[in-house]
Design an enzyme around this catalytic site. Structure first.
Site, PDB file in Angstrom:
ATOM      1  N   TYR A  33       0.868  -1.189   0.000  1.00 43.87           N
ATOM      2  CA  TYR A  33       0.000   0.000   0.000  1.00 43.87           C
ATOM      3  C   TYR A  33       0.897   1.228   0.000  1.00 43.87           C
ATOM      4  CZ  TYR A  33      -3.261   3.570   1.784  1.00 43.87           C
ATOM      5  OH  TYR A  33      -4.019   4.702   1.955  1.00 43.87           O
ATOM      6  N   ASP A  51       9.322   2.725  -0.391  1.00 41.21           N
ATOM      7  CA  ASP A  51       8.303   3.432   0.387  1.00 41.21           C
ATOM      8  C   ASP A  51       8.470   2.989   1.842  1.00 41.21           C
ATOM      9  OD1 ASP A  51       6.146   4.501   1.654  1.00 41.21           O
ATOM     10  OD2 ASP A  51       4.629   3.669   0.296  1.00 41.21           O
ATOM     11  N   LYS A  93       4.413   8.743   8.908  1.00 42.40           N
ATOM     12  CA  LYS A  93       4.181   8.104  10.224  1.00 42.40           C
ATOM     13  C   LYS A  93       5.207   8.537  11.282  1.00 42.40           C
ATOM     14  CE  LYS A  93       1.062   4.734   8.397  1.00 42.40           C
ATOM     15  NZ  LYS A  93       1.110   4.182   7.070  1.00 42.40           N
TER      16      LYS A  93
HETATM   17  C1  LIG Z   1       0.524   4.798   5.718  1.00 39.98           C
HETATM   18  C2  LIG Z   1       1.265   4.585   4.466  1.00 39.98           C
HETATM   19  C3  LIG Z   1       1.183   5.485   3.386  1.00 39.98           C
HETATM   20  C4  LIG Z   1       0.230   6.649   3.405  1.00 39.98           C
HETATM   21  O1  LIG Z   1       0.535   7.553   4.401  1.00 39.98           O
HETATM   22  P1  LIG Z   1      -0.637   8.596   4.880  1.00 39.98           P
HETATM   23  O2  LIG Z   1       0.078   9.449   5.873  1.00 39.98           O
HETATM   24  O3  LIG Z   1      -1.718   7.750   5.452  1.00 39.98           O
HETATM   25  O4  LIG Z   1      -1.049   9.337   3.680  1.00 39.98           O
HETATM   26  C5  LIG Z   1       1.992   5.269   2.295  1.00 39.98           C
HETATM   27  N1  LIG Z   1       2.827   4.230   2.229  1.00 39.98           N
HETATM   28  C6  LIG Z   1       2.940   3.337   3.238  1.00 39.98           C
HETATM   29  C7  LIG Z   1       3.926   2.234   3.131  1.00 39.98           C
HETATM   30  C8  LIG Z   1       2.147   3.483   4.375  1.00 39.98           C
HETATM   31  O5  LIG Z   1       2.238   2.579   5.346  1.00 39.98           O
END
Ligand SMILES: *Cc1c(COP(=O)(O)O)cnc(C)c1O
Length: 435
Positions: free
Chosen positions: A150, A245, A273
């Protein structure tokens, strides 16, 4: 199995009922609605250390930790103090500020995988900007992503593998033009052969390969290092950029995230995060050369009204400083391992089909007997078992994210005693699940 509530959730239920008048589905982010577990979502009013308290005054040991950011637990004193001091001077000026420099320096001085970065306000924004940068640098359009990863709600990444022999993706959300989805190639994790086929066919058009190097949004699908190394080499070969990511894994499995864990240098990294210490912060970074393509230095436009505002930077700075303390990550990982092993041994002794996946302070309870490496190995039927587990744990004062596809996070605020207590509740709940 009928799930009976032994705790009071009346106030949460009432607030949720009201919230449905204001927000679609009563929430501001879909998974919060508790659709795949039982009962109304908990309205949390307070957190302290590893515990949260809901509007009915039930207290839970929290393993969701705001979906990952709170690696230091709730109300970390260092973060709280710095945020309060900063907020008293104003929340945002839309100008450069000293705290931004300080957080930038602290991160770059301690992360050899980055030379420059740009702060944004969410993980989604970081990923969206990283993709644009990759396209801007390479002059190519297509991107490769993996099923089970994701990357936020970016249009071209809300895409799953097309049906049949179609190479290009199908969007997983309404409102995304087909033409966008068709620029995205979706492949299974852990499969070098299919990656090779896709690159042989489309390599000339591929701007980047994006992956969660530690996929933790659809179960915890820990990859073989050789697969990640293969991505690195293929990107060199086909002249495309490798994006890690690290919105979850960054600052989670170590200060240098998955890049440091596996010793692999990606071309672009994205964060979110943990980096904001509980405030809305994201970032993307790369070599100075690649980052020189970002405006105003270069032609890839990206901007943000509240980007790097001083309050967010203060929270991030206080968090990062705490993470750099000696043995922070070793201690956290050791605690997590002991916790996970306790539950695993219990399940093994009872012959329960449970396999807890763990890396650093991330864990995922899979109702399976084998290690799971790709999204298609997860049994949808096992989610019924998770529903029972989740319900039982709420009754006993333990809060897991409300979906069996979500991982759990241990924070520095979880003491060994807290983890012992939680492990006992989890074992007792497994007896109900398999009873
Ligand atoms: C949470 C997450 C996102 C999105 O971050 P938001 O702050 O919710 O927009 C993107 N990539 C990964 C791997 C994530 O865990």
């Amino acid at each position: 199995m009928e799930l009976i509530n032994r705790i009071k959730r009346n106030t949460s239920a009432q607030l949720f009922h009201e919230a449905k008048n204001y927000f679609p589905g009563g929430v501001n982010s879909p998974v919060r609605a508790f659709k795949s577990v039982s009962g109304p979502p908990l309205f949390i009013k307070e957190g302290q250390g590893c515990r949260i308290t809901d509007e009915d005054d039930n207290t839970y040991i929290d393993f969701c930790c705001s979906w990952g950011p709170l690696i230091l637990g709730h109300r970390h004193p260092g973060i709280e103090q710095m945020v309060i001091e900063t907020v008293k001077k104003g929340t945002s000026f839309g100008t450069p500020n000293r705290l931004g420099n300080e957080l930038g320096k602290l991160i770059l001085d301690n992360n050899p995988f980055l030379e420059k970065l740009r702060f944004v306000s969410s993980g989604t924004e970081a990923v969206m900007s990283a993709i644009r940068l990759a396209r801007g640098v390479t002059g190519k359009n297509k991107i490769i992503k993996f099923e089970g990863c994701y990357h936020g709600h970016v249009d071209s990444l809300l895409v799953k593998a097309g049906s049949g022999l179609a190479t290009f993706g199908e969007s997983t959300s309404a409102g995304i033009p087909k033409a966008f989805a068709q620029e995205t190639i979706v492949l299974p994790l852990n499969n070098p052969k299919l990656l090779d086929d896709a690159l042989q066919k489309h390599g000339d058009d591929v701007a980047c390969i994006i992956i969660e190097p530690i996929p933790a949004n659809n179960g915890l699908l820990i990859q073989e290092k050789s697969f990640l190394e293969c991505l690195r080499l293929k990107c060199y070969k086909y002249d495309c950029l490798l994006i890690f990511d690290e919105v979850i894994s960054g600052f989670r499995v170590g200060f240098t995230g998955a890049a440091g864990h596996y010793h692999i240098q990606p071309d672009i990294l994205t964060y979110g995060k943990i980096i904001g210490g509980g405030m809305p912060v994201g970032a993307y970074g790369a070599s100075a050369e690649i980052m020189s393509h970002v405006a105003p230095e270069g032609a890839v436009y990206q901007a943000g009204t509240l980007s790097a505002n001083p309050v967010a930077m203060a929270a991030g700075y206080a968090a990062m400083s705490a993470l750099l303390e000696r043995n922070f990550y070793q201690d956290l990982e050791a605690k997590t391992k002991t916790f996970v092993q306790k539950i695993q041994s219990y399940c093994d002794s009872k012959n329960y089909a449970v396999s807890i996946h763990q890396i650093g302070s991330i864990f995922w309870i899979a109702f399976a007997t084998e290690r799971i490496l790709s999204a298609d190995q997860i049994s949808p039927a096992s989610m019924e078992l998770f529903k029972v587990l989740h319900h039982e744990l709420l009754q006993r004062g333990v809060y897991l994210g409300p979906s069996g596809y979500e991982v759990g996070f241990v924070s520095a605020a979880h003491t060994e005693a807290d983890l012992d207590e939680a492990a006992q509740h989890i074992c007792a709940s497994m007896d109900v699940v398999f009873g």
